[in-house]
Design a protein around this motif. Structure first.
Motif, PDB file in Angstrom:
ATOM      1  N   ALA A  91       0.879  -1.175   0.000  1.00 17.38           N
ATOM      2  CA  ALA A  91       0.000   0.000   0.000  1.00 17.38           C
ATOM      3  C   ALA A  91       0.913   1.221   0.000  1.00 17.38           C
ATOM      4  O   ALA A  91       1.309   1.729   1.055  1.00 17.38           O
ATOM      5  CB  ALA A  91      -0.918   0.001   1.219  1.00 17.38           C
ATOM      6  N   TYR A  92       1.282   1.659  -1.210  1.00 20.21           N
ATOM      7  CA  TYR A  92       2.199   2.784  -1.359  1.00 20.21           C
ATOM      8  C   TYR A  92       1.448   4.015  -1.853  1.00 20.21           C
ATOM      9  O   TYR A  92       0.636   3.913  -2.777  1.00 20.21           O
ATOM     10  CB  TYR A  92       3.301   2.469  -2.371  1.00 20.21           C
ATOM     11  CG  TYR A  92       4.202   1.303  -2.010  1.00 20.21           C
ATOM     12  CD1 TYR A  92       4.348   0.882  -0.686  1.00 20.21           C
ATOM     13  CD2 TYR A  92       4.921   0.635  -2.994  1.00 20.21           C
ATOM     14  CE1 TYR A  92       5.182  -0.169  -0.353  1.00 20.21           C
ATOM     15  CE2 TYR A  92       5.764  -0.418  -2.681  1.00 20.21           C
ATOM     16  CZ  TYR A  92       5.886  -0.828  -1.361  1.00 20.21           C
ATOM     17  OH  TYR A  92       6.705  -1.865  -1.035  1.00 20.21           O
TER      18      TYR A  92
ATOM     19  N   ARG B 294       3.573  -0.640   3.869  1.00 23.37           N
ATOM     20  CA  ARG B 294       2.855   0.614   3.626  1.00 23.37           C
ATOM     21  C   ARG B 294       3.851   1.760   3.591  1.00 23.37           C
ATOM     22  O   ARG B 294       4.804   1.798   4.384  1.00 23.37           O
ATOM     23  CB  ARG B 294       1.842   0.907   4.735  1.00 23.37           C
ATOM     24  CG  ARG B 294       0.653  -0.036   4.794  1.00 23.37           C
ATOM     25  CD  ARG B 294      -0.287   0.393   5.932  1.00 23.37           C
ATOM     26  NE  ARG B 294      -0.853   1.729   5.689  1.00 23.37           N
ATOM     27  CZ  ARG B 294      -1.216   2.577   6.655  1.00 23.37           C
ATOM     28  NH1 ARG B 294      -1.060   2.249   7.931  1.00 23.37           N
ATOM     29  NH2 ARG B 294      -1.748   3.735   6.361  1.00 23.37           N
TER      30      ARG B 294
ATOM     31  N   ARG C  72       3.155  -7.143   5.126  1.00 28.47           N
ATOM     32  CA  ARG C  72       2.406  -5.943   4.774  1.00 28.47           C
ATOM     33  C   ARG C  72       3.324  -4.724   4.748  1.00 28.47           C
ATOM     34  O   ARG C  72       3.939  -4.374   5.759  1.00 28.47           O
ATOM     35  CB  ARG C  72       1.276  -5.728   5.781  1.00 28.47           C
ATOM     36  CG  ARG C  72       0.251  -6.865   5.768  1.00 28.47           C
ATOM     37  CD  ARG C  72      -0.650  -6.831   6.971  1.00 28.47           C
ATOM     38  NE  ARG C  72      -1.669  -7.887   6.901  1.00 28.47           N
ATOM     39  CZ  ARG C  72      -2.432  -8.244   7.918  1.00 28.47           C
ATOM     40  NH1 ARG C  72      -2.309  -7.632   9.085  1.00 28.47           N
ATOM     41  NH2 ARG C  72      -3.325  -9.217   7.776  1.00 28.47           N
TER      42      ARG C  72
END
Length: 218
Positions: A92-93, A131, A129
Motif C-alpha cells: 500500500a504505497y 505501507r 504488509r
C-alpha cells in the motif's frame, strides 16, 4: 578409531599401561572438543566484531534524495530468496513519490532488518504488509506481519543492543538496535505495535519537498 580396534589394542597391555593409554586418549578427545568450541567461539566473536564495525563505521558517502517506496522495493527484491510462496506480500504505497534525504545503504539496512524479522516471525506462512505514506512532513514506512506477535515482557527490550531471542550463534542482537540508530541519525523515530497476528513497525523520517534544493545530512 573404532571401539573394537581400541579394545583389541588395550587387551594386550597391562592394567597400568592401559590406564595411562586411556587417560591420554580421553585427554586428546577433551582437547579436540575444546579446540572445536574455541574455533566456534572465535568465529562468532569475529562475526560480532565485523558486525559492530559495519554498523558503527558506515560508509561515508554523499547523501541524496531517495524515493522511500522504491528503496523498500529494492530491498525486498534482494530478499526474494527468503520469501516462500506461502508468504504473500501486500503493498500500500502512496502514489506520489515521497523523498527522504539519506544515504541509500542506510535505509536498505533498516528495511532489510525489519523485513527479515517479519519473514522469520511468520514461520513460512502469512502476509508481509508494506505501507508507505506521508504524514505532514514525515515519510512513514510500515512493515507488518501476521506472525504470533512480540511477547509483552520482551517488547521493551527489542531495541537494546545485544538483546536477542535467537539461539546462540544465530543472531548478534544488533539488528533492531542498528535500525533505531540509523533512523535517529536521520532525525526520525521508530515505533512498534504488536499483538498476535498483527505486528507493525513504523519508521518516521523527515521528508523533503521535491522542489527544495538538495541538502546533505549534517
Amino acid at each position: 578409531m573404532h571401539a573394537d580396534t581400541l579394545i583389541s589394542l588395550l587387551r594386550d597391555l597391562d592394567a597400568e599401561t592401559a590406564r595411562a593409554a586411556i587417560t591420554r586418549i580421553a585427554a586428546a578427545i577433551d582437547l579436540s572438543a575444546l579446540l572445536g568450541a574455541i574455533e566456534s567461539g572465535t568465529a562468532r566473536i569475529s562475526d560480532l566484531i565485523r558486525t559492530v564495525k559495519d554498523y558503527t563505521h558506515m560508509d561515508q558517502v554523499p547523501a541524496q534524495n531517495v524515493d522511500v517506496a522504491q528503496s523498500v522495493e529494492t530491498t525486498l527484491s534482494t530478499l526474494g530468496h527468503l520469501l516462500p510462496p506461502s508468504i504473500k506480500v501486500q503493498r500500500a504505497y502512496q502514489a506520489a513519490p515521497i523523498l527522504v534525504n539519506t544515504v541509500s545503504n542506510d535505509l536498505n539496512q533498516v528495511w532489510a532488518n525489519l523485513i527479515e524479522n517479519a519473514i522469520e516471525a511468520m514461520l513460512a506462512e502469512g502476509e508481509l504488509r508494506l505501507r508507505v505514506f506521508r504524514e505532514d512532513r514525515n515519510a512513514v514506512v510500515e512493515i507488518g506481519d501476521t506472525g504470533p506477535g512480540i511477547p509483552p515482557e520482551i517488547e521493551p527490550h527489542i531495541f537494546d543492543p545485544f538483546f536477542t531471542t535467537k539461539a546462540i550463534g544465530e543472531g548478534t542482537g544488533l539488528g533492531l538496535n542498528t535500525v533505531r540508530t540509523i533512523v535517529r541519525k536521520h532525525g526520525g523515530s521508530i515505533h512498534v505495535k504488536s499483538r498476535p497476528g498483527d505486528t507493525r513497525f513504523q519508521v518516521w523520517l523527515p521528508c523533503v519537498d521535491p522542489s527544495e534544493p538538495h541538502r546533505p545530512n549534517g
